[in-house]
Scaffold this motif. Structure first.
Motif, short mmCIF file in Angstrom:
data_model
loop_
_atom_site.label_atom_id
_atom_site.label_comp_id
_atom_site.label_asym_id
_atom_site.label_seq_id
_atom_site.Cartn_x
_atom_site.Cartn_y
_atom_site.Cartn_z
N THR A 14 7.46 -0.47 2.32
CA THR A 14 5.84 -0.29 2.58
C THR A 14 5.67 -0.84 1.55
OG1 THR A 14 5.82 1.31 3.90
CG2 THR A 14 3.89 0.55 3.45
N LEU A 15 6.12 -1.34 0.15
CA LEU A 15 5.71 -1.63 -0.93
C LEU A 15 6.35 -3.09 -0.04
CD1 LEU A 15 6.45 0.70 -3.47
CD2 LEU A 15 4.09 0.04 -2.57
N LEU A 16 7.42 -3.19 0.23
CA LEU A 16 7.96 -4.90 0.09
C LEU A 16 7.73 -5.64 1.34
CD1 LEU A 16 11.82 -4.24 0.07
CD2 LEU A 16 10.49 -4.11 -1.66
N ALA A 17 7.05 -4.79 2.55
CA ALA A 17 6.37 -5.46 3.42
C ALA A 17 4.53 -5.34 2.95
CB ALA A 17 5.98 -3.81 4.65
N LEU A 18 4.50 -5.16 2.23
CA LEU A 18 2.70 -5.12 1.16
C LEU A 18 2.84 -6.28 0.28
CD1 LEU A 18 1.49 -1.39 0.46
CD2 LEU A 18 0.48 -3.31 2.05
N VAL A 19 4.39 -6.77 0.25
CA VAL A 19 4.15 -8.40 -0.88
C VAL A 19 4.87 -9.05 0.04
CG1 VAL A 19 5.75 -9.47 -2.64
CG2 VAL A 19 5.18 -6.84 -2.69
N SER A 20 5.24 -8.90 0.78
CA SER A 20 5.21 -9.52 2.21
C SER A 20 3.89 -10.46 2.76
CB SER A 20 6.83 -9.40 3.27
OG SER A 20 7.61 -9.24 2.63
N ILE A 21 3.13 -9.69 3.43
CA ILE A 21 2.20 -9.85 3.62
C ILE A 21 0.54 -10.32 2.59
CG2 ILE A 21 0.56 -9.23 4.32
CD1 ILE A 21 1.23 -6.38 5.16
N LEU A 22 1.01 -10.25 1.54
CA LEU A 22 0.26 -10.93 0.53
C LEU A 22 0.79 -12.44 0.39
CD1 LEU A 22 -2.08 -10.89 -1.99
CD2 LEU A 22 -0.33 -10.46 -3.41
N VAL A 23 2.26 -12.70 0.03
CA VAL A 23 2.94 -13.75 0.29
C VAL A 23 2.84 -14.78 1.34
CG1 VAL A 23 4.88 -15.04 -0.57
CG2 VAL A 23 4.12 -13.23 -1.95
N GLY A 24 2.45 -14.23 2.39
CA GLY A 24 2.58 -15.17 3.64
C GLY A 24 1.07 -15.12 3.54
N LEU A 25 0.29 -15.25 3.38
CA LEU A 25 -1.30 -15.20 3.51
C LEU A 25 -1.20 -16.31 1.99
CD1 LEU A 25 -3.06 -11.80 3.60
CD2 LEU A 25 -2.94 -13.94 4.77
N GLN A 26 -0.77 -15.82 0.83
CA GLN A 26 -0.47 -16.96 -0.14
C GLN A 26 -0.09 -18.45 -0.09
OE1 GLN A 26 0.58 -14.46 -3.03
NE2 GLN A 26 -1.62 -14.14 -4.49
N GLU A 139 10.55 2.96 -10.44
CA GLU A 139 12.14 3.43 -10.14
C GLU A 139 12.67 1.82 -9.11
OE1 GLU A 139 10.53 7.15 -7.69
OE2 GLU A 139 10.92 5.92 -10.17
N LEU A 140 11.13 2.37 -8.95
CA LEU A 140 11.40 0.91 -7.56
C LEU A 140 10.54 -0.31 -8.25
CD1 LEU A 140 9.03 2.63 -4.71
CD2 LEU A 140 11.45 2.41 -5.18
N MET A 141 10.12 -1.22 -9.19
CA MET A 141 10.12 -2.06 -10.04
C MET A 141 11.12 -3.55 -9.33
SD MET A 141 7.14 -0.91 -12.96
CE MET A 141 6.34 0.07 -13.40
N SER A 142 12.07 -2.67 -9.70
CA SER A 142 13.24 -4.52 -9.68
C SER A 142 13.94 -4.12 -8.66
CB SER A 142 14.50 -3.50 -10.75
OG SER A 142 14.23 -3.50 -12.22
N GLN A 143 13.26 -3.55 -7.22
CA GLN A 143 13.39 -4.07 -6.22
C GLN A 143 12.32 -4.82 -5.55
OE1 GLN A 143 13.49 -0.69 -3.16
NE2 GLN A 143 14.36 -1.52 -1.64
N VAL A 144 11.23 -4.29 -5.78
CA VAL A 144 9.66 -5.16 -5.09
C VAL A 144 10.23 -6.41 -6.42
CG1 VAL A 144 7.42 -5.32 -5.78
CG2 VAL A 144 8.55 -3.07 -5.06
N ARG A 145 9.99 -6.59 -7.80
CA ARG A 145 10.28 -7.55 -8.28
C ARG A 145 11.16 -8.64 -7.82
NH1 ARG A 145 11.25 -6.08 -12.52
NH2 ARG A 145 9.63 -5.32 -13.56
#
Length: 230
Positions: A14-26, A139-145
């Motif tokens: 879900t965190l990765l999906a949120l980042v994908s949505i934001l970057v797509g909009l940007q 523990e999820l920061m590296s993956q999200v980054r």
């Protein structure tokens, strides 16, 4: 009413999906910043952002300890050079959510919607990264980054999103202080007690990030505004 639950407890996918949505909009709005400014979105681009940070540091200075004031003075003095160096990272200004966090999204297992755009503006898109990273499990920061960096490298070949995020980290924290200062200016004095310390807390965070980036550790004993130890 948007269906689903707020995503305060969101994890990996879900965190990765949120980042994908934001970057797509940007990415979509990166070539349309003039339209965003024309409808009244705040200007968080380099010159305007530097001026806003300088102002909030001056206004909040009495609430800060000496070593934080010194670190912020150095940060403000170096802002023109710091922000100019962003151009070398290759990522253009675009839509900034302004309060991008898992809790400002709602999902029902089938769709996700980003909410709470009240602090949005036009500026460097990676201004949204620091606050998001501070609100997810360590523990999820590296993956999200990594995911965030991959998305921008795909969108803008040759760009350096990791370096851009590093440059912007203290600036993004200082921008949060600007937001809370403006909020305090708008609410009733009787409500100030609940948020009076927020600008100073975010500026202390900015000083710590600036010190860490330079190896100085200006505010190494500080506490993050959300209550997490640094």
């Amino acid at each position: 009413e948007i269906p689903g639950d707020d995503q305060y407890e969101a994890r990996g996918p879900t965190l990765l999906a949120l980042v994908s949505i934001l970057v797509g909009l940007q990415v979509e709005w990166g070539c349309r910043t003039g339209e965003l400014l024309a409808v009244g979105l705040p200007d968080w681009r380099a010159d305007a952002l530097a001026e806003a940070v300088d102002s909030v540091v001056r206004r909040t200075s009495p609430d800060l300890v000496d070593h934080v004031r010194r670190a912020l003075h150095d940060l403000v003095e170096g802002l023109p050079q710091r922000l100019a160096s962003l151009e070398e990272c290759g990522i253009p200004d675009s839509l900034v959510h302004g309060d991008f966090a898992p809790g400002n999204a709602r999902g029902d297992g089938k769709s996700l919607v980003l909410l709470d755009w009240g602090d949005c503006g036009v500026g460097h898109p990676l201004l949204d990264r620091a606050a998001f990273m501070d609100r997810i499990p360590h523990e999820l920061m590296s993956q999200v980054r990594r995911h965030w960096d991959i998305l921008w490298r795909q969108a803008v070949p040759g760009s350096d999103p990791g370096r851009a995020a590093e440059i912007l980290a203290p600036v993004a924290a200082a921008r949060q202080a600007v937001i809370y200062r403006a909020f305090l200016d708008q609410i009733e004095p009787s409500e100030h007690a609940y948020h009076r310390s927020d600008p100073a807390l975010w500026l202390t965070r900015a000083a710590d990030l600036a010190g860490s980036a330079s190896g100085g550790g200006a505010a190494s004993s500080a506490t993050h505004p959300t209550g997490r130890p640094l």
